[in-house]
Design a protein around this motif. Structure first.
Motif, PDB file in Angstrom:
ATOM      1  N   UNK A 196      93.416 -10.885 -32.021  1.00 58.33           N
ATOM      2  CA  UNK A 196      93.499 -10.046 -30.829  1.00 58.33           C
ATOM      3  C   UNK A 196      94.592  -9.015 -31.050  1.00 58.33           C
ATOM      4  N   UNK A 197      94.237  -7.727 -30.920  1.00 59.40           N
ATOM      5  CA  UNK A 197      95.178  -6.630 -31.119  1.00 59.40           C
ATOM      6  C   UNK A 197      95.210  -5.762 -29.872  1.00 59.40           C
ATOM      7  N   UNK A 198      96.369  -5.174 -29.614  1.00 57.03           N
ATOM      8  CA  UNK A 198      96.496  -4.268 -28.474  1.00 57.03           C
ATOM      9  C   UNK A 198      97.446  -3.139 -28.836  1.00 57.03           C
ATOM     10  N   UNK A 199      97.012  -1.914 -28.575  1.00 61.11           N
ATOM     11  CA  UNK A 199      97.903  -0.783 -28.785  1.00 61.11           C
ATOM     12  C   UNK A 199      98.951  -0.757 -27.685  1.00 61.11           C
ATOM     13  N   UNK A 254      99.718   4.333 -20.969  1.00 61.28           N
ATOM     14  CA  UNK A 254      98.657   5.024 -20.264  1.00 61.28           C
ATOM     15  C   UNK A 254      97.349   4.253 -20.229  1.00 61.28           C
ATOM     16  N   UNK A 255      97.272   3.181 -20.967  1.00 64.65           N
ATOM     17  CA  UNK A 255      96.053   2.388 -21.031  1.00 64.65           C
ATOM     18  C   UNK A 255      95.793   1.924 -22.445  1.00 64.65           C
ATOM     19  N   UNK A 256      96.222   0.732 -22.809  1.00 59.18           N
ATOM     20  CA  UNK A 256      96.047   0.257 -24.182  1.00 59.18           C
ATOM     21  C   UNK A 256      94.584  -0.001 -24.528  1.00 59.18           C
ATOM     22  N   UNK A 257      94.290   0.081 -25.812  1.00 57.64           N
ATOM     23  CA  UNK A 257      92.982  -0.300 -26.335  1.00 57.64           C
ATOM     24  C   UNK A 257      93.105  -1.708 -26.905  1.00 57.64           C
ATOM     25  N   UNK A 258      92.272  -2.603 -26.445  1.00 62.48           N
ATOM     26  CA  UNK A 258      92.328  -4.003 -26.855  1.00 62.48           C
ATOM     27  C   UNK A 258      91.176  -4.291 -27.813  1.00 62.48           C
ATOM     28  N   UNK A 259      91.517  -4.806 -28.986  1.00 61.96           N
ATOM     29  CA  UNK A 259      90.526  -5.190 -29.976  1.00 61.96           C
ATOM     30  C   UNK A 259      90.560  -6.700 -30.150  1.00 61.96           C
ATOM     31  N   UNK A 260      89.390  -7.310 -30.145  1.00 63.88           N
ATOM     32  CA  UNK A 260      89.318  -8.751 -30.327  1.00 63.88           C
ATOM     33  C   UNK A 260      88.140  -9.134 -31.193  1.00 63.88           C
ATOM     34  N   UNK A 261      88.282 -10.247 -31.901  1.00 64.69           N
ATOM     35  CA  UNK A 261      87.198 -10.719 -32.766  1.00 64.69           C
ATOM     36  C   UNK A 261      87.367 -12.209 -32.996  1.00 64.69           C
ATOM     37  N   UNK A 262      86.259 -12.872 -33.271  1.00 61.73           N
ATOM     38  CA  UNK A 262      86.286 -14.298 -33.563  1.00 61.73           C
ATOM     39  C   UNK A 262      85.180 -14.658 -34.536  1.00 61.73           C
ATOM     40  N   UNK A 309      78.434 -18.824 -40.998  1.00 63.17           N
ATOM     41  CA  UNK A 309      79.470 -18.097 -40.277  1.00 63.17           C
ATOM     42  C   UNK A 309      78.835 -17.219 -39.215  1.00 63.17           C
ATOM     43  N   UNK A 310      79.406 -17.241 -38.023  1.00 60.64           N
ATOM     44  CA  UNK A 310      78.935 -16.389 -36.929  1.00 60.64           C
ATOM     45  C   UNK A 310      80.158 -15.691 -36.335  1.00 60.64           C
ATOM     46  N   UNK A 311      80.084 -14.355 -36.204  1.00 69.06           N
ATOM     47  CA  UNK A 311      81.235 -13.618 -35.713  1.00 69.06           C
ATOM     48  C   UNK A 311      80.876 -12.588 -34.663  1.00 69.06           C
ATOM     49  N   UNK A 312      81.879 -12.251 -33.856  1.00 65.91           N
ATOM     50  CA  UNK A 312      81.727 -11.216 -32.823  1.00 65.91           C
ATOM     51  C   UNK A 312      82.996 -10.381 -32.791  1.00 65.91           C
ATOM     52  N   UNK A 313      82.823  -9.056 -32.627  1.00 67.28           N
ATOM     53  CA  UNK A 313      83.945  -8.128 -32.569  1.00 67.28           C
ATOM     54  C   UNK A 313      83.751  -7.150 -31.418  1.00 67.28           C
ATOM     55  N   UNK A 314      84.844  -6.877 -30.696  1.00 67.67           N
ATOM     56  CA  UNK A 314      84.753  -5.964 -29.565  1.00 67.67           C
ATOM     57  C   UNK A 314      86.018  -5.117 -29.476  1.00 67.67           C
ATOM     58  N   UNK A 315      85.901  -3.991 -28.752  1.00 67.80           N
ATOM     59  CA  UNK A 315      87.039  -3.135 -28.436  1.00 67.80           C
ATOM     60  C   UNK A 315      86.861  -2.651 -27.008  1.00 67.80           C
ATOM     61  N   UNK A 316      87.942  -2.721 -26.223  1.00 67.61           N
ATOM     62  CA  UNK A 316      87.876  -2.337 -24.813  1.00 67.61           C
ATOM     63  C   UNK A 316      88.980  -1.336 -24.510  1.00 67.61           C
ATOM     64  N   UNK A 317      88.581  -0.171 -24.000  1.00 67.66           N
ATOM     65  CA  UNK A 317      89.520   0.879 -23.611  1.00 67.66           C
ATOM     66  C   UNK A 317      89.870   0.670 -22.147  1.00 67.66           C
ATOM     67  N   UNK A 318      91.094   0.197 -21.890  1.00 68.14           N
ATOM     68  CA  UNK A 318      91.487  -0.109 -20.513  1.00 68.14           C
ATOM     69  C   UNK A 318      91.642   1.153 -19.668  1.00 68.14           C
ATOM     70  N   UNK A 319      91.977   2.286 -20.297  1.00 64.84           N
ATOM     71  CA  UNK A 319      92.135   3.529 -19.536  1.00 64.84           C
ATOM     72  C   UNK A 319      90.800   3.986 -18.961  1.00 64.84           C
ATOM     73  N   UNK A 321      88.133   1.814 -18.832  1.00 67.33           N
ATOM     74  CA  UNK A 321      87.400   0.599 -18.433  1.00 67.33           C
ATOM     75  C   UNK A 321      86.021   0.560 -19.092  1.00 67.33           C
ATOM     76  N   UNK A 322      86.042   0.781 -20.414  1.00 66.01           N
ATOM     77  CA  UNK A 322      84.796   0.904 -21.154  1.00 66.01           C
ATOM     78  C   UNK A 322      84.855   0.091 -22.442  1.00 66.01           C
ATOM     79  N   UNK A 323      83.764  -0.595 -22.749  1.00 63.30           N
ATOM     80  CA  UNK A 323      83.620  -1.324 -23.998  1.00 63.30           C
ATOM     81  C   UNK A 323      83.199  -0.330 -25.078  1.00 63.30           C
ATOM     82  N   UNK A 324      84.054  -0.103 -26.072  1.00 61.01           N
ATOM     83  CA  UNK A 324      83.786   0.916 -27.085  1.00 61.01           C
ATOM     84  C   UNK A 324      83.280   0.337 -28.401  1.00 61.01           C
TER      85      UNK A 324
END
Length: 308
Positions: free
Chosen positions: A152-155, A159-167, A175-185, A187-190
């Motif tokens: 889990x990473x966060x800038x 003004x609104x951090x971008x949160x990156x997460x993966x598992x 192996x099964x994996x998922x990765x996401x990024x969410x722009x809190x400024x 409120x959008x999944x990028x």
């Protein structure tokens, strides 16, 4: 009459049961960004097209690791350089890394591992450009345990951090994996990526789907101890373009290796790597445009790596 003496018989010693055989230790799967890494290394490592590269590595008596290097683009003549120092304090699980490049950007990283909890690592990375005064930072965390890797990473942006997460979850060889990024400024999944893979001692399969628009996969196999091969395939739904490549690495002996790759654009990459002596490695690379053999446009590259 003769008296018969009674003889005491000692009880038989109890036999302790044998201890159970130790189970094979479970291992954490790779993080999401490392899925398919073996195949990517076959296509990427050892190739230096169109550049002259020099890299030096060393270690001081106090344990500070120093890496310095530079790339000179043959066509444009542009030079880029970098300097990196890394100091580890094992008793506290800490490491400090400082990086500088010719873009005049200073990067500092502080990492702590296995101190808060076993398998948990925190990294604080900051960047500063003195000329513009621009500052940025990222807080990263990685947790690995049997059958599971999470990051889990966060800038650090007020003004609104971008949160990156993966598992990544592993079950036997799957192996099964998922990765996401969410722009809190906004409120959008990028970013919304999925991956499925299979791995064994000499074979790795990796497939992925990125944002429902790009699909692909790679296959890696150790054919013989001295021969590695990989296949890469990708298709983009938006442009309807398919990319395909085959690559291999062959170790001639313990000090020399050749690499080759070709893609569906008729680009052929070749490289020869030779360990000249202890701590000195020389690599020669060339990229041939198969569609324009007589028109030029081919690229060559040279890399010299020094390590003390």
């Amino acid at each position: 009459m003769c008296a018969i003496e009674e003889v005491e018989v000692a009880p038989a010693a109890e036999v302790e049961p044998s201890p159970p055989l130790p189970e094979a230790p479970s291992m954490a799967p790779p993080v999401y960004a490392d899925l398919g890494k073996q195949a990517r290394d076959v296509f990427g490592k050892g190739y230096h097209f169109g550049v002259l590269k020099l890299q030096c590595k060393g270690k001081t008596e106090t344990g500070i690791e120093i890496t310095a290097g530079g790339n000179n683009a043959i066509e444009s003549g542009m030079f880029t350089g970098n300097l990196e120092t890394k100091h580890k304090i094992p008793e506290y699980g800490l490491s400090f890394t400082e990086k500088w490049n010719t873009d005049n950007t200073l990067i500092t990283e502080i990492a702590s591992e296995d101190k808060v909890a076993k398998g948990l690592k925190f990294i604080l990375s900051t960047a500063f450009a003195p000329q513009t005064g621009k500052k940025s930072g990222v807080l990263k965390s990685i947790y690995k345990t049997d059958g599971l890797s999470v990051n889990l990473d966060s800038s650090l942006d007020l003004g609104g951090p971008v949160v990156n997460g993966a598992g990544v979850v592993s079950y036997k060889s799957w192996l099964v994996g998922y990765q996401m990024a969410f722009d809190t400024a906004k409120s959008k999944l990028t970013k919304n990526n999925f991956a499925v893979g299979f791995t064994s001692s000499d074979f790795t399969l990796h497939t992925y789907a990125n944002d429902g628009a790009e699909f692909g996969g790679s296959l890696y196999q150790t054919i013989k101890p001295e021969l590695e091969g990989a296949v890469d395939l990708a298709w983009s739904a938006g442009s309807n373009i398919t990319r395909f490549g085959i690559g291999c690495k062959y170790a001639l002996d313990k000090d020399a290796a050749i690499r080759a790759k070709v893609n569906n654009s008729s680009q052929v990459g070749l490289t020869y790597q030779q360990k000249v002596s202890d701590g000195i490695t020389l690599t020669l690379s060339t990229l041939i445009d198969g569609k324009n053999l007589n028109q030029g446009g081919h690229k060559v590259g040279l890399a010299l790596e020094l390590e003390a």
